[in-house]
Design an enzyme around this catalytic site. Structure first.
Site, PDB file in Angstrom:
ATOM      1  N   ARG A  69     -40.833  42.074 -77.742  1.00 60.61           N
ATOM      2  CA  ARG A  69     -40.572  42.531 -79.099  1.00 60.61           C
ATOM      3  C   ARG A  69     -41.570  41.873 -80.052  1.00 60.61           C
ATOM      4  NH1 ARG A  69     -37.389  38.216 -81.099  1.00 60.61           N
ATOM      5  NH2 ARG A  69     -36.687  39.392 -82.872  1.00 60.61           N
ATOM      6  N   ARG A 109     -39.516  41.519 -90.263  1.00 62.41           N
ATOM      7  CA  ARG A 109     -38.357  41.306 -91.143  1.00 62.41           C
ATOM      8  C   ARG A 109     -38.516  42.151 -92.387  1.00 62.41           C
ATOM      9  NH1 ARG A 109     -38.480  34.956 -91.050  1.00 62.41           N
ATOM     10  NH2 ARG A 109     -37.952  34.667 -88.868  1.00 62.41           N
ATOM     11  N   ARG A 127     -51.248  29.539 -68.919  1.00 57.68           N
ATOM     12  CA  ARG A 127     -52.258  29.416 -69.959  1.00 57.68           C
ATOM     13  C   ARG A 127     -52.303  27.955 -70.383  1.00 57.68           C
ATOM     14  NH1 ARG A 127     -51.730  31.410 -75.079  1.00 57.68           N
ATOM     15  NH2 ARG A 127     -49.569  31.997 -74.808  1.00 57.68           N
ATOM     16  N   ARG A 169     -55.436  28.836 -84.129  1.00 55.00           N
ATOM     17  CA  ARG A 169     -54.790  28.296 -85.329  1.00 55.00           C
ATOM     18  C   ARG A 169     -55.313  26.900 -85.653  1.00 55.00           C
ATOM     19  NH1 ARG A 169     -48.511  27.545 -83.271  1.00 55.00           N
ATOM     20  NH2 ARG A 169     -49.015  26.761 -81.199  1.00 55.00           N
ATOM     21  N   GLU A 175     -56.834  24.856 -82.433  1.00 55.74           N
ATOM     22  CA  GLU A 175     -56.246  25.152 -81.130  1.00 55.74           C
ATOM     23  C   GLU A 175     -56.956  26.351 -80.507  1.00 55.74           C
ATOM     24  OE1 GLU A 175     -51.875  25.025 -81.004  1.00 55.74           O
ATOM     25  OE2 GLU A 175     -51.977  26.910 -79.911  1.00 55.74           O
ATOM     26  N   TYR A 184     -41.116  29.059 -70.002  1.00 55.78           N
ATOM     27  CA  TYR A 184     -41.337  28.392 -71.279  1.00 55.78           C
ATOM     28  C   TYR A 184     -39.987  27.944 -71.822  1.00 55.78           C
ATOM     29  CZ  TYR A 184     -42.331  27.040 -75.911  1.00 55.78           C
ATOM     30  OH  TYR A 184     -42.410  26.276 -77.040  1.00 55.78           O
ATOM     31  N   ASP A 198     -38.206  25.787 -75.034  1.00 51.16           N
ATOM     32  CA  ASP A 198     -38.291  24.967 -76.234  1.00 51.16           C
ATOM     33  C   ASP A 198     -37.566  23.653 -75.967  1.00 51.16           C
ATOM     34  OD1 ASP A 198     -39.829  26.121 -78.265  1.00 51.16           O
ATOM     35  OD2 ASP A 198     -38.281  27.611 -78.674  1.00 51.16           O
TER      36      ASP A 198
HETATM   37  P1  FDA Z   1     -42.691  18.334 -70.088  1.00 53.57           P
HETATM   38  O1  FDA Z   1     -43.887  19.089 -69.696  1.00 53.57           O
HETATM   39  O2  FDA Z   1     -42.561  17.885 -71.491  1.00 53.57           O
HETATM   40  O3  FDA Z   1     -42.580  17.041 -69.150  1.00 53.57           O
HETATM   41  C1  FDA Z   1     -42.890  17.071 -67.779  1.00 53.57           C
HETATM   42  C2  FDA Z   1     -43.415  15.705 -67.389  1.00 53.57           C
HETATM   43  O4  FDA Z   1     -43.554  15.651 -65.965  1.00 53.57           O
HETATM   44  C3  FDA Z   1     -44.797  15.404 -67.957  1.00 53.57           C
HETATM   45  O5  FDA Z   1     -44.759  14.208 -68.690  1.00 53.57           O
HETATM   46  C4  FDA Z   1     -45.680  15.288 -66.728  1.00 53.57           C
HETATM   47  O6  FDA Z   1     -46.707  14.310 -66.868  1.00 53.57           O
HETATM   48  C5  FDA Z   1     -44.689  14.874 -65.665  1.00 53.57           C
HETATM   49  N1  FDA Z   1     -45.135  15.189 -64.301  1.00 53.57           N
HETATM   50  C6  FDA Z   1     -45.576  16.371 -63.834  1.00 53.57           C
HETATM   51  N2  FDA Z   1     -45.921  16.254 -62.532  1.00 53.57           N
HETATM   52  C7  FDA Z   1     -45.694  14.978 -62.187  1.00 53.57           C
HETATM   53  C8  FDA Z   1     -45.880  14.240 -60.973  1.00 53.57           C
HETATM   54  N3  FDA Z   1     -46.404  14.810 -59.879  1.00 53.57           N
HETATM   55  N4  FDA Z   1     -45.531  12.940 -60.955  1.00 53.57           N
HETATM   56  C9  FDA Z   1     -45.038  12.327 -62.066  1.00 53.57           C
HETATM   57  N5  FDA Z   1     -44.862  12.983 -63.247  1.00 53.57           N
HETATM   58  C10 FDA Z   1     -45.192  14.288 -63.298  1.00 53.57           C
HETATM   59  N6  FDA Z   1     -40.704  23.169 -78.133  1.00 53.57           N
HETATM   60  C11 FDA Z   1     -40.027  23.288 -79.303  1.00 53.57           C
HETATM   61  O7  FDA Z   1     -38.798  23.208 -79.305  1.00 53.57           O
HETATM   62  N7  FDA Z   1     -40.705  23.476 -80.482  1.00 53.57           N
HETATM   63  C12 FDA Z   1     -42.056  23.553 -80.512  1.00 53.57           C
HETATM   64  O8  FDA Z   1     -42.630  23.730 -81.598  1.00 53.57           O
HETATM   65  C13 FDA Z   1     -42.775  23.459 -79.295  1.00 53.57           C
HETATM   66  N8  FDA Z   1     -44.123  23.530 -79.290  1.00 53.57           N
HETATM   67  C14 FDA Z   1     -44.799  23.497 -78.098  1.00 53.57           C
HETATM   68  C15 FDA Z   1     -46.174  23.618 -78.095  1.00 53.57           C
HETATM   69  C16 FDA Z   1     -46.849  23.599 -76.880  1.00 53.57           C
HETATM   70  C17 FDA Z   1     -48.355  23.745 -76.880  1.00 53.57           C
HETATM   71  C18 FDA Z   1     -46.160  23.469 -75.664  1.00 53.57           C
HETATM   72  C19 FDA Z   1     -46.871  23.492 -74.351  1.00 53.57           C
HETATM   73  C20 FDA Z   1     -44.802  23.308 -75.676  1.00 53.57           C
HETATM   74  C21 FDA Z   1     -44.105  23.328 -76.888  1.00 53.57           C
HETATM   75  N9  FDA Z   1     -42.735  23.160 -76.923  1.00 53.57           N
HETATM   76  C22 FDA Z   1     -42.062  23.255 -78.114  1.00 53.57           C
HETATM   77  C23 FDA Z   1     -41.985  22.982 -75.674  1.00 53.57           C
HETATM   78  C24 FDA Z   1     -41.696  21.523 -75.340  1.00 53.57           C
HETATM   79  O9  FDA Z   1     -42.886  20.816 -75.160  1.00 53.57           O
HETATM   80  C25 FDA Z   1     -40.837  21.578 -74.061  1.00 53.57           C
HETATM   81  O10 FDA Z   1     -39.531  21.960 -74.354  1.00 53.57           O
HETATM   82  C26 FDA Z   1     -40.697  20.310 -73.398  1.00 53.57           C
HETATM   83  O11 FDA Z   1     -41.982  19.834 -73.087  1.00 53.57           O
HETATM   84  C27 FDA Z   1     -39.954  20.529 -72.106  1.00 53.57           C
HETATM   85  O12 FDA Z   1     -39.744  19.351 -71.542  1.00 53.57           O
HETATM   86  P2  FDA Z   1     -39.893  19.160 -69.979  1.00 53.57           P
HETATM   87  O13 FDA Z   1     -39.287  17.836 -69.715  1.00 53.57           O
HETATM   88  O14 FDA Z   1     -39.349  20.319 -69.248  1.00 53.57           O
HETATM   89  O15 FDA Z   1     -41.451  19.216 -69.663  1.00 53.57           O
END
Ligand code: FDA
Length: 378
Positions: free
Chosen positions: A172, A176, A255, A286, A311, A359, A361
């Site tokens: 979608r 608004r 990506r 951006r 970015e 993905y 949040d």
């Molecule tokens: P996350 O990726 O944060 O953590 C995973 C961890 O595992 C990392 O620290 C990594 O190093 C570790 N890891 C991976 N493999 C490993 C290994 N083999 N050994 C040891 N450690 C390992 N959300 C939101 O609510 N508002 C927002 O504005 C945004 N904006 C945003 C921008 C961008 C560019 C991204 C990519 C993401 C967001 N997010 C967001 C999402 C937010 O970052 C997301 O919800 C959290 O990162 C999710 O947390 P996780 O713990 O799942 O993963």
């Protein structure tokens, strides 16, 4: 040790915190040199301005349990996120709303008139039979708004002509028919008053939690690697699911983003926190200007300097940070195969955005970690 958590993002830390509070001894490992995963932030050394190292992070949720849980570790500012976009030398509010439409068409349409106009323009294609992203987007919002605000921005995000992208990349495109330009419409929204890292540090501040950084789960020279721990204790794994199974069912595509950070000797670079660039001429998607996330810190932040971050977006190779799942049909087939393998992996709980290839949040990562804790780990 009663539980090993691989990855110290919001998912891993929420599970670790809940387990520690219930008396379990938890070790959290992360291959990076800091906790917090992608939500990590730090103070830019020349200016002291808080910078989100992995892209702008705005907290928002309508889930009362997540809001209550987050508030145990931090208070939130009353920041409300708004985004603007530059197109053809003019700045418009985003997401597309009545203000954007009237500015773009140089008109004063009422909500009903604007709705009728977009409906008429969208008639060029049928959403159900759209052959590619371009046709689908036109079927949703009509060609003029698509060409101005979506076409080149999407091409930059995917490094691909939208006519070559599958229609289901977008489900979608919100429009608004009011002047409400709030980016999120959740019940609660704000930024952690002392910053993300203070919030994340409070989550691990417990005698039952041991954090080991620069520790990769697959590095067999460190004692807590996969072969040494599997079957010996429960493991919550939040790294990439395909990596866990040594890519046996293929590589899932992502990506990634490249960031270019600069300090400028001006009080204010762009007057807002996030400015999108909708046209092809600007190679970036951006620009973030971090001081605008915290207007309440104006007396602590420098008056004559600011930090910006451009970015850029592209497909990730295996060595890049995975940011957004691409989700092609072959990715979806691979994910199903990995889910099947994960079901057979006794004592390992796959979670978070990398562990489930979705993905998420922050509020979704916290919410799903709370339900994993409540339903599967207690
Ligand atoms: P996350 O990726 O944060 O953590 C995973 C961890 O595992 C990392 O620290 C990594 O190093 C570790 N890891 C991976 N493999 C490993 C290994 N083999 N050994 C040891 N450690 C390992 N959300 C939101 O609510 N508002 C927002 O504005 C945004 N904006 C945003 C921008 C961008 C560019 C991204 C990519 C993401 C967001 N997010 C967001 C999402 C937010 O970052 C997301 O919800 C959290 O990162 C999710 O947390 P996780 O713990 O799942 O993963």
């Amino acid at each position: 040790m009663d539980l090993l958590v691989v990855g110290s993002g919001f998912f891993g830390l929420t599970v670790a915190e809940r387990a520690a509070a219930s008396g379990r001894k938890v070790t959290v490992i992360d291959r990076r040199d800091h906790i917090g995963g992608n939500a990590y932030s730090e103070h830019e050394p020349q200016t002291g301005i808080e910078v989100h190292r992995y892209g702008a992070h705005l907290f928002h949720t309508s889930n009362p349990a997540v809001w209550e849980y987050a508030n145990r570790f931090t208070t939130f500012t009353n920041y409300v996120h708004r985004v603007f976009t530059t197109h053809d030398g003019v700045v418009f509010p985003m997401p597309i709303n009545l203000g954007t439409i009237n500015q773009f068409f140089g008109a004063a349409y009422s909500p009903a008139e604007a709705r009728a106009l977009v409906h008429r323009l969208a008639g060029e294609f049928d959403e159900r039979s759209a052959q590619n992203l371009e046709e689908k987007a036109i079927a949703l919002i009509g060609r003029p708004l698509y060409e101005a605000f979506i076409r080149n921005y999407t091409a930059k995000q995917w490094q691909t002509d939208p006519r070559k992208l599958p229609a289901d990349v977008i489900s979608r495109l919100p429009v608004r028919y009011t002047y409400d330009s709030r980016y999120f419409d959740d019940t609660w929204e704000g930024l952690p008053a002392d910053g993300y890292t203070a919030w994340l540090e409070r989550m691990v501040d417990h005698p039952n939690i041991d954090v080991r950084l620069r520790t990769d789960f697959f590095d067999e020279t460190q004692p807590l690697h996969r072969r040494a721990t599997l079957g010996r204790l429960p493991i919550v794994y939040t790294g990439p699911i395909d990596r866990y199974f040594d890519f046996a069912e293929g590589v899932l595509s992502w990506r990634t983003l490249d960031f270019e950070q600069e300090v400028h000797d001006v009080a204010d670079f762009q007057g807002t926190s996030v400015m999108n660039y909708a046209d092809a001429e600007a190679p970036f998607t951006r620009i973030h200007e971090f001081k605008h996330f915290h207007p309440e810190r104006a007396d602590r932040y420098p008056r004559d300097r600011t930090v910006i971050m451009r970015e850029y977006s592209r497909f990730a190779s295996r060595d890049d940070e995975p940011y957004y799942p691409v989700n092609t049909p072959s990715d979806r087939a691979g994910l199903l195969a990995y889910r099947e393998l994960a079901r057979g992996e006794d004592g390992v709980f796959f979670g978070g955005r990398l562990g489930t290839y979705q993905y998420l949040d922050m509020h979704m990562a916290i919410g799903s970690a709370l339900s994993m804790w409540n339903n599967r780990l207690t």
